[in-house]
Design an enzyme around this catalytic site. Structure first.
Site, PDB file in Angstrom:
ATOM      1  N   ASP A   1       9.577   3.046  -0.182  1.00  0.00           N
ATOM      2  CA  ASP A   1       8.511   3.863   0.550  1.00  0.00           C
ATOM      3  C   ASP A   1       8.092   2.840   2.332  1.00  0.00           C
ATOM      4  O   ASP A   1       7.748   1.995   2.741  1.00  0.00           O
ATOM      5  CB  ASP A   1       6.721   2.464   0.401  1.00  0.00           C
ATOM      6  CG  ASP A   1       5.529   3.638   1.091  1.00  0.00           C
ATOM      7  OD1 ASP A   1       5.772   3.829   2.433  1.00  0.00           O
ATOM      8  OD2 ASP A   1       4.811   3.653   0.459  1.00  0.00           O
TER       9      ASP A   1
ATOM     10  N   TYR B   1       0.811  -1.279   0.262  1.00  0.00           N
ATOM     11  CA  TYR B   1      -0.299   0.259   0.235  1.00  0.00           C
ATOM     12  C   TYR B   1       1.268   0.982   0.116  1.00  0.00           C
ATOM     13  O   TYR B   1       1.465   1.382   0.548  1.00  0.00           O
ATOM     14  CB  TYR B   1      -0.465   0.145   1.570  1.00  0.00           C
ATOM     15  CG  TYR B   1      -1.690   1.749   0.926  1.00  0.00           C
ATOM     16  CD1 TYR B   1      -2.900   1.309   0.222  1.00  0.00           C
ATOM     17  CD2 TYR B   1      -2.032   1.790   2.405  1.00  0.00           C
ATOM     18  CE1 TYR B   1      -3.709   2.314   0.617  1.00  0.00           C
ATOM     19  CE2 TYR B   1      -2.385   3.163   2.578  1.00  0.00           C
ATOM     20  CZ  TYR B   1      -3.680   3.439   1.530  1.00  0.00           C
ATOM     21  OH  TYR B   1      -4.478   4.510   1.300  1.00  0.00           O
TER      22      TYR B   1
ATOM     23  N   LYS C   1       4.389   8.646   9.144  1.00  0.00           N
ATOM     24  CA  LYS C   1       4.279   8.327  11.002  1.00  0.00           C
ATOM     25  C   LYS C   1       5.159   8.180  11.890  1.00  0.00           C
ATOM     26  O   LYS C   1       5.424   9.712  12.629  1.00  0.00           O
ATOM     27  CB  LYS C   1       4.019   6.249  10.655  1.00  0.00           C
ATOM     28  CG  LYS C   1       2.963   6.323   9.612  1.00  0.00           C
ATOM     29  CD  LYS C   1       2.354   4.474   9.540  1.00  0.00           C
ATOM     30  CE  LYS C   1       2.031   4.167   8.779  1.00  0.00           C
ATOM     31  NZ  LYS C   1       0.111   4.223   9.006  1.00  0.00           N
TER      32      LYS C   1
HETATM   33  N1  PMP Z   1       3.104   4.271   2.442  1.00  0.00           N
HETATM   34  C1  PMP Z   1       2.586   3.459   3.498  1.00  0.00           C
HETATM   35  C2  PMP Z   1       3.864   1.528   3.556  1.00  0.00           C
HETATM   36  C3  PMP Z   1       2.268   2.918   4.646  1.00  0.00           C
HETATM   37  O1  PMP Z   1       1.703   2.214   5.019  1.00  0.00           O
HETATM   38  C4  PMP Z   1       0.938   3.957   4.495  1.00  0.00           C
HETATM   39  C5  PMP Z   1      -0.674   4.577   5.743  1.00  0.00           C
HETATM   40  N2  PMP Z   1      -0.696   3.372   5.980  1.00  0.00           N
HETATM   41  C6  PMP Z   1       0.797   4.992   3.576  1.00  0.00           C
HETATM   42  C7  PMP Z   1       1.414   4.830   2.358  1.00  0.00           C
HETATM   43  C8  PMP Z   1      -0.186   6.210   3.383  1.00  0.00           C
HETATM   44  O2  PMP Z   1      -0.609   7.278   4.396  1.00  0.00           O
HETATM   45  P1  PMP Z   1      -1.164   8.558   4.951  1.00  0.00           P
HETATM   46  O3  PMP Z   1      -1.946   7.301   5.331  1.00  0.00           O
HETATM   47  O4  PMP Z   1      -0.425   8.649   6.276  1.00  0.00           O
HETATM   48  O5  PMP Z   1      -1.644   9.206   3.568  1.00  0.00           O
END
Ligand code: PMP
Length: 428
Positions: free
Chosen positions: A239, A144, A267
């Site tokens: 990511d 994701y 995060k």
């Molecule tokens: N990339 C990864 C690996 C994530 O785990 C997440 C959120 N869980 C995101 C991108 C998206 O981040 P946000 O919810 O802060 O938009």
């Protein structure tokens, strides 16, 4: 345990918020029942509006590596708050956090701050396209990368849980620029790169996946991706929104010693405030506006309160022994859960890297989305309900990572394992 006040609050919320929530997985659809509404948090614990207390393994979906309301973060944010909340004019705290980030994450010379992980990834992909002059992006099923159009294709946990791996409203033409491959399959990557060759701007992945549950990279997988992308002239994008400052100060790249061209963060870097970031080598970053032609901007980007929470958090995790303690606590928990599950006759996989783990109700190791998807969601839902009733707040979906914080101590770990023992017993 009564959750009457939460039930009422949810009914009220549903009148004004679609599904009663501002982010889908919070709604408990995958595990049944109504979500609890939280009133406050302290350390490893949260308290709902009925006054029930839970040991929290969501930790705001990863950011709260120090647990809830850590004194060091609250104090520094409180002080900064008195000077104002936002300026849209440069502040020194932005440079201070940038300096800290590039000193920890080895492949980053420069960084730009944004307001979420989604924004970080979306902007990094634009930058990769601007840098290479190519358009296609390779991603892996089950990873994701936020909810931007081009990346919402086979995107793991939230989307997959609802059985709608692709979202309505995403034009097919956008999704066609995204090439999907199975995680941990280097041969599939090499075949795709041979075929698409010079059209691939970037290959993006979660170096340790958290969004189909925790799935570590197979031996040599990250190294193989590094070599293939170098050969092909595509950028390798990690990511690390989940893994950055979670698996160690240097993230997954520091742990596995494979270094991408661009890194996305979120995060932990915001210490519980809305922050994302992306960065990499100077020669790539200098293409960003105002230095270069790739446009990216934000009214609240680099917000001083958010930067302060991030800096206070990164300062704490950089102290000697922080990760050794956190990872040891997690290992104790994971070992306890695995042995209780097996004692009760369940065939489970407890997959863990650092302080992220997933208990899969799955007889076989989970290595990619296909194997993750074979996990027994019905058993998981029962486990989730049982744990909640015993005061343990587990992420409300089988394909999510659990997060442990430094506030989780022996007592919390012991209580969690005991709760799990009782739940497995009732399920058996
Ligand atoms: N990339 C990864 C690996 C994530 O785990 C997440 C959120 N869980 C995101 C991108 C998206 O981040 P946000 O919810 O802060 O938009």
């Amino acid at each position: 345990m009564s959750q009457e006040e939460s039930r009422k609050a949810f009914a009220e919320a549903r009148k004004y918020l679609p599904g009663g929530v501002n982010s889908p997985v919070r709604a408990f659809r995958a595990v049944g029942g109504d979500p609890v509404f939280v009133r406050r948090g302290e350390g490893a614990w949260i308290e709902d509006i009925d006054g029930n207390r839970y040991i929290d393994y969501v930790c705001a979906w990863g950011p709260l590596i120090l647990g809830h309301a850590p004194a060091a973060v609250l104090q520094s944010v409180r002080e900064r708050l008195l000077s104002g909340t936002s300026f849209g004019i440069p502040t020194e705290i932005e440079t201070a956090l940038a300096k800290k980030v590039v000193s920890c994450v080895e492949s980053m010379d420069q960084v730009r701050f944004v307001n979420s992980g989604t924004e970080a990834v979306m902007s990094a992909i634009r930058l990769a396209r601007g840098f290479t002059g190519r358009s296609k992006v390779v991603k892996f099923s089950g990873c994701y990368h936020g909810h931007s159009d081009a990346l919402l294709v086979k995107a793991g946990s939230g989307a997959a849980t609802f059985g709608t791996p692709d979202s309505a409203g995403v034009p097919e033409a956008f999704a066609r620029e995204t090439v999907l491959l199975p995680f941990n399959d280097l041969r599939a990557v090499d075949r795709a790169m041979d075929e698409l060759g010079k059209d691939v701007a970037a290959l993006i992945l979660e170096p340790v996946v958290g969004n189909m549950g925790v799935v570590p990279p197979a031996e040599g997988f990250l190294q193989g991706l590094r070599e293939t992308t170098l050969r092909n002239g595509s950028l390798l994008v990690f990511d690390e929104v989940m893994t950055g400052f979670r698996l160690g100060p240097g993230g997954a790249q520091g742990l596995y010693r494979v270094f991408p061209d661009l890194t996305c963060l979120g995060k932990v870097v915001g210490g519980g405030m809305p922050v994302g970031a992306f960065g990499g080598r100077r020669e790539i970053m200098r293409l960003l506006s105002p230095e270069g032609p790739v446009y990216q901007a934000g009214t609240l980007s680099g917000n001083p309160l958010a930067m302060q929470a991030g800096l206070a958090t990164l300062t704490e995790i950089d102290k000697p022994g922080f990760f050794a303690f956190l990872n040891r606590t997690t290992q104790d928990l994971v070992n306890g859960l695995a042995s209780e599950a097996r004692r009760a006759g369940f065939r489970v996989q407890v997959q863990c890297v650092g302080s992220m783990f997933t208990l899969f109700f799955n007889p076989d190791p989970v290595t990619d989305f296909e194997s993750a998807d074979r996990s027994d969601r019905g058993l998981f839902a029962r486990f989730h309900q049982g744990m909640l009733a015993r005061g343990v707040y587990w992420p409300p979906s089988q394909l999510e990572a659990c997060f442990v914080s430094s506030a989780h101590q022996e007592a919390e770990i012991g209580r969690t394992i005991e709760a799990a023992r009782q739940v497995f017993e009732t399920m058996a």
